[in-house]
Write a protein that holds these residues in place. Structure first.
Motif, short mmCIF file in Angstrom:
data_model
loop_
_atom_site.label_atom_id
_atom_site.label_comp_id
_atom_site.label_asym_id
_atom_site.label_seq_id
_atom_site.Cartn_x
_atom_site.Cartn_y
_atom_site.Cartn_z
N LEU A 236 -12.45 4.49 9.46
CA LEU A 236 -11.13 4.36 8.83
C LEU A 236 -10.34 3.18 9.40
O LEU A 236 -9.38 2.72 8.78
CB LEU A 236 -10.33 5.66 8.99
N ASN A 237 -10.76 2.70 10.56
CA ASN A 237 -10.11 1.52 11.15
C ASN A 237 -10.65 0.26 10.47
O ASN A 237 -11.16 -0.65 11.10
CB ASN A 237 -10.35 1.48 12.66
N MET A 238 -10.54 0.25 9.18
CA MET A 238 -11.11 -0.80 8.35
C MET A 238 -10.17 -1.99 8.27
O MET A 238 -8.96 -1.87 8.43
CB MET A 238 -11.34 -0.27 6.93
N LYS A 239 -10.78 -3.16 8.00
CA LYS A 239 -9.99 -4.36 7.73
C LYS A 239 -9.91 -4.52 6.22
O LYS A 239 -10.94 -4.64 5.55
CB LYS A 239 -10.63 -5.58 8.37
N VAL B 10 -8.78 -2.17 -0.80
CA VAL B 10 -7.42 -1.79 -1.19
C VAL B 10 -7.42 -0.40 -1.80
O VAL B 10 -6.56 0.44 -1.49
CB VAL B 10 -6.82 -2.81 -2.18
N LYS B 11 -8.40 -0.10 -2.64
CA LYS B 11 -8.49 1.23 -3.26
C LYS B 11 -8.72 2.30 -2.20
O LYS B 11 -8.12 3.38 -2.26
CB LYS B 11 -9.62 1.24 -4.29
N VAL B 12 -9.57 2.00 -1.22
CA VAL B 12 -9.81 2.95 -0.14
C VAL B 12 -8.54 3.17 0.68
O VAL B 12 -8.19 4.30 1.03
CB VAL B 12 -10.96 2.46 0.78
N ALA B 13 -7.83 2.09 0.97
CA ALA B 13 -6.60 2.19 1.76
C ALA B 13 -5.56 3.04 1.04
O ALA B 13 -4.88 3.88 1.66
CB ALA B 13 -6.05 0.79 2.05
N LEU C 194 0.87 -1.17 0.00
CA LEU C 194 0.00 0.00 0.00
C LEU C 194 0.91 1.22 0.00
O LEU C 194 1.71 1.39 0.92
CB LEU C 194 -0.91 0.01 1.23
N ALA C 195 0.80 2.04 -1.02
CA ALA C 195 1.70 3.19 -1.17
C ALA C 195 3.16 2.74 -1.12
O ALA C 195 4.01 3.41 -0.55
CB ALA C 195 1.42 4.24 -0.11
N GLY C 196 3.43 1.57 -1.72
CA GLY C 196 4.80 1.09 -1.85
C GLY C 196 5.36 0.38 -0.64
O GLY C 196 6.53 -0.03 -0.65
N THR D 135 -2.70 8.23 0.45
CA THR D 135 -2.39 9.35 -0.43
C THR D 135 -2.81 10.68 0.20
O THR D 135 -2.09 11.68 0.12
CB THR D 135 -3.10 9.17 -1.79
N GLU D 136 -3.98 10.66 0.85
CA GLU D 136 -4.53 11.90 1.41
C GLU D 136 -3.82 12.35 2.67
O GLU D 136 -3.54 13.54 2.84
CB GLU D 136 -6.01 11.72 1.71
#
Length: 230
Positions: free
Chosen positions: A205-208, A215-218, A28-30, A223-224
């Motif tokens: 936001l404390n998602m599993k 994955v797209k949300v994470a 996620l983000a590398g 990014t934000e």
């Protein structure tokens, strides 16, 4: 300051993501997801150490990642069991602090304020979990037909971390194993003893991370806001 051990469960297979490998290793983000999760606890001064519970064949790979990303305070990486409950039990056997926080490795966005709230609540009550109020209307269904609309106000969706005083959660697991009882989460094992479990309000936001949409949300979250979750 009350300190704790974080037991991080990292044996997921990523079947719903269609990965063909452990989703903890998904980047996620590398950065591998498990590293994002471990950094939650590395940033918390109250975390004395971390125990990673993994599949035997992945222990060396996870150890290499911990070294590569210089994650501090990882006490050990141990082999889990056939079921999640077995893996938690294995982690409890090597924990040494008075408090433990049990956490899914696929939840990389827990806020520091939630960690602090869990520690304080567990010190006071013995057991506490992160949770969010249920927002959707809930229907009880049988054979494809609605039987009942359930009152939403008292319903909460359980998350992790779940925090416990070590003797209490060990007792809960020991008694569950003796009775061949499998709970839906660790808190349910404590509830089975007749003990109260406190709720510490968390957020969505404390998602599993479980599905491709997650994955797209994470990725969007990272990014934000980068890695700042305070």
């Amino acid at each position: 300051m009350h300190t704790y051990t974080a037991i991080v469960l990292a044996a997921g297979q990523g079947k719903r993501l269609g990965l063909g490998f452990n989703k903890q290793l998904l980047t996620l983000a590398g950065v591998p997801m498990i590293i994002h999760t471990l950094r939650l606890f590395a940033r918390d001064e109250a975390c004395a150490n971390m125990i990673i519970v993994a599949r035997e064949e992945e222990r060396e790979q996870l150890a290499a990642l911990v070294e590569q990303y210089d994650v501090p305070r990882v006490q050990c990486i141990i082999t889990g069991g056939a079921e999640r409950q077995d893996s938690v039990y294995a982690g409890l056997q090597v924990a040494k602090t008075a408090l433990v926080l049990i956490h899914d490795g696929a939840r990389p966005f827990t806020r520091q304020a939630v960690l602090r709230g869990l520690v304080n609540a567990a010190v006071e009550t013995g057991a506490a979990i992160a949770a969010v109020p249920v927002k959707d209307t809930i229907k009880r269904v049988k054979s494809g037909v609605i039987e009942e609309t359930i009152e939403r106000a008292p319903l909460w969706a359980a998350q992790t971390p779940q925090a416990f005083q070590l003797p209490l959660i060990r007792q809960a697991h020991d008694e569950a194993r003796a009775a061949c009882y499998v709970g839906t989460d660790d808190a349910s094992l404590v509830e089975r003893l007749g003990r109260e479990v406190a709720i510490v309000p968390s957020d969505d936001l404390n998602m599993k991370v479980t599905t491709p949409a997650d994955v797209k949300v994470a990725e969007a979250i990272l990014t934000e806001r980068g890695h700042n979750d305070d």
